[in-house]
Design a protein around this motif. Structure first.
Motif, PDB file in Angstrom:
ATOM      1  N   SER A 295      33.796 136.259  19.091  1.00 30.78           N
ATOM      2  CA  SER A 295      34.283 136.181  17.192  1.00 30.78           C
ATOM      3  C   SER A 295      35.184 137.082  16.532  1.00 30.78           C
ATOM      4  O   SER A 295      36.172 136.846  15.843  1.00 30.78           O
ATOM      5  CB  SER A 295      32.928 137.405  16.700  1.00 30.78           C
ATOM      6  OG  SER A 295      31.935 136.514  17.049  1.00 30.78           O
TER       7      SER A 295
ATOM      8  N   ARG B 283      39.622 135.050  16.351  1.00 27.65           N
ATOM      9  CA  ARG B 283      41.135 135.087  14.731  1.00 27.65           C
ATOM     10  C   ARG B 283      41.739 135.837  15.041  1.00 27.65           C
ATOM     11  O   ARG B 283      43.054 134.804  14.738  1.00 27.65           O
ATOM     12  CB  ARG B 283      39.752 136.003  13.886  1.00 27.65           C
ATOM     13  CG  ARG B 283      38.951 135.748  13.994  1.00 27.65           C
ATOM     14  CD  ARG B 283      38.066 137.001  12.948  1.00 27.65           C
ATOM     15  NE  ARG B 283      36.478 136.739  12.621  1.00 27.65           N
ATOM     16  CZ  ARG B 283      36.018 137.694  12.067  1.00 27.65           C
ATOM     17  NH1 ARG B 283      35.645 138.333  11.581  1.00 27.65           N
ATOM     18  NH2 ARG B 283      34.411 137.064  11.497  1.00 27.65           N
TER      19      ARG B 283
ATOM     20  N   ASP C  34      43.887 131.030  23.503  1.00 26.61           N
ATOM     21  CA  ASP C  34      43.102 130.471  22.920  1.00 26.61           C
ATOM     22  C   ASP C  34      42.269 129.694  24.432  1.00 26.61           C
ATOM     23  O   ASP C  34      41.164 130.418  25.017  1.00 26.61           O
ATOM     24  CB  ASP C  34      43.037 129.640  22.275  1.00 26.61           C
ATOM     25  CG  ASP C  34      43.862 130.124  20.898  1.00 26.61           C
ATOM     26  OD1 ASP C  34      42.622 130.602  19.607  1.00 26.61           O
ATOM     27  OD2 ASP C  34      44.729 129.996  21.155  1.00 26.61           O
TER      28      ASP C  34
END
Length: 370
Positions: free
Chosen positions: A57, A61, A72
């Motif tokens: 979570s 971001r 990523d």
């Protein structure tokens, strides 16, 4: 009512009472040990849940704000094994806290330690694999497909061997094995292999040099100092394969190729410059011939308009005025076919214009003797 009672019976009762106290104390001790071990494992399990939450979570971001997708991809691949590593670390410390028999504790903690080393090695491998794949994609986008196909898999294999070797050394050191003797034996063995295969190693090192320095790429047309010409088919660790123009395979050791002079026709780009040399008879209009040569070149579709073809009066020959036509094509593979079209058209146009292309002649004057 009178109950018979003896001194021996009293002693036995007292001994039974103390045995019961010792049993209860031992039970409480083990219960405490087990409870602390469970608390340690629970804390690490909670920590793994926190790590999973951060990886799922919070960090996405942050990585979404970067210009590359490398972080990523790394985050996606390391998240599952990283949380498992935290849980297994908790299990390791919990087992280490328990006062088990020495052999049982060594086996149990050793097994969990090996699992932790495997998980950590897998995490490191996933990070390296993603970095290598990202770098290979970057090279392919820059038009350097040969390098990503040759060098990246080799570098990845070397790093995997290094990771496995490091994990093995850490595991052996944990079980109190003499790692120094193993490393020394491997070093001596590597030295012996290197001495026995010095020529092969020279070719391998030269192969690395060719892959990094990149004087040519796969598909480039090169010409060696010996006159051989062909397209590079493959750049291996030991040798480079060149497909010649007559469709034969020329295999050259990399060390020989590193120490020779070669001509790369595909660098800095694949455009090629052609030349047509010819002679016209003395008495011909040189300016007209040069103009006609340029016009003939421009009639050929494969000849580039920029840079434009040029014709020059080169020299005075024994039996002709030597002329030269220079032209460019967008691909060196079209050079021969384009030269053939130009030569054929020159013969036709010169014949129509009455321009003579002389050939060497010799006149012999015979004098009659007196």
């Amino acid at each position: 009512m009178w109950i018979p009672f003896s001194r021996g019976c009293l002693v036995n009762r007292i001994l039974d009472f103390y045995r019961l106290q010792e049993t209860d104390g031992l039970y409480l001790y083990w219960l405490k040990e087990l409870l602390v071990a469970v608390v340690i494992f629970t804390l690490f399990y909670g920590l793994s849940c926190l790590v999973r939450f951060i990886l799922a979570s919070v960090l996405p971001r942050l990585t979404a704000a970067t210009n590359t997708d490398l972080d990523d991809r790394i985050l996606e691949r390391v998240s599952p094994p990283l949380t498992l590593f935290v849980v297994c670390t908790g299990a390791y410390y919990a087992v280490r806290y328990l006062q088990l028999p020495a052999k049982v504790q060594m086996i149990a903690s050793g097994a969990i330690f090996v699992v932790n080393v495997i998980i950590f090695t897998n995490i490191a491998y996933r990070v390296i694999d993603e970095i290598m794949n990202w770098y290979a994609t970057t090279l392919a986008e820059k038009g350097r497909e040969g390098l990503d196909r040759q060098l990246i898999p080799l570098a990845e294999k070397i790093l995997v061997i290094f990771l496995v070797g490091t994990a093995l050394i850490i595991t052996l050191k944990h079980f109190n094995y003499d790692v120094l003797s193993l490393v020394t034996a491997l070093g001596i063995g590597s030295l012996a292999i290197g001495m026995a295969a010095k020529d092969t190693l020279a070719h391998v090192i030269s192969g690395f040099t060719l892959m990094i320095d990149r004087p040519f790429r796969i598909g480039d047309r090169i010409q060696l100092s010996g006159g051989q010409m062909g397209d590079v088919a493959d750049i291996g660790l030991r040798s480079t394969k060149i497909r010649t123009l007559d469709n034969t395979l020329l295999i050259i050791p990399n060390s020989d190729l590193c120490n020779t002079i070669l001509l790369n026709q595909a660098f800095p780009d694949i455009r090629a410059k052609g030349r047509v040399s010819l002679g016209v008879s003395y008495g011909s209009d040189v300016e007209l011939v040069k103009q006609l040569l340029v016009e003939i070149a421009l009639e050929i579709q494969d000849v580039l308009r920029d840079p434009a073809p040029e014709a020059f009066f080169v020299s005075f020959g024994d039996s002709a005025l030597n002329m030269a036509l220079f032209f460019w094509v967008d691909d060196y593979g079209k050079l021969f076919a384009t030269s053939d079209k130009i030569n054929s058209l020159i013969l036709q146009r010169f014949r129509d214009r009455g321009i003579v292309i002389p050939f060497p002649t010799r006149t012999v004057h015979m004098e009659k003797g007196e």
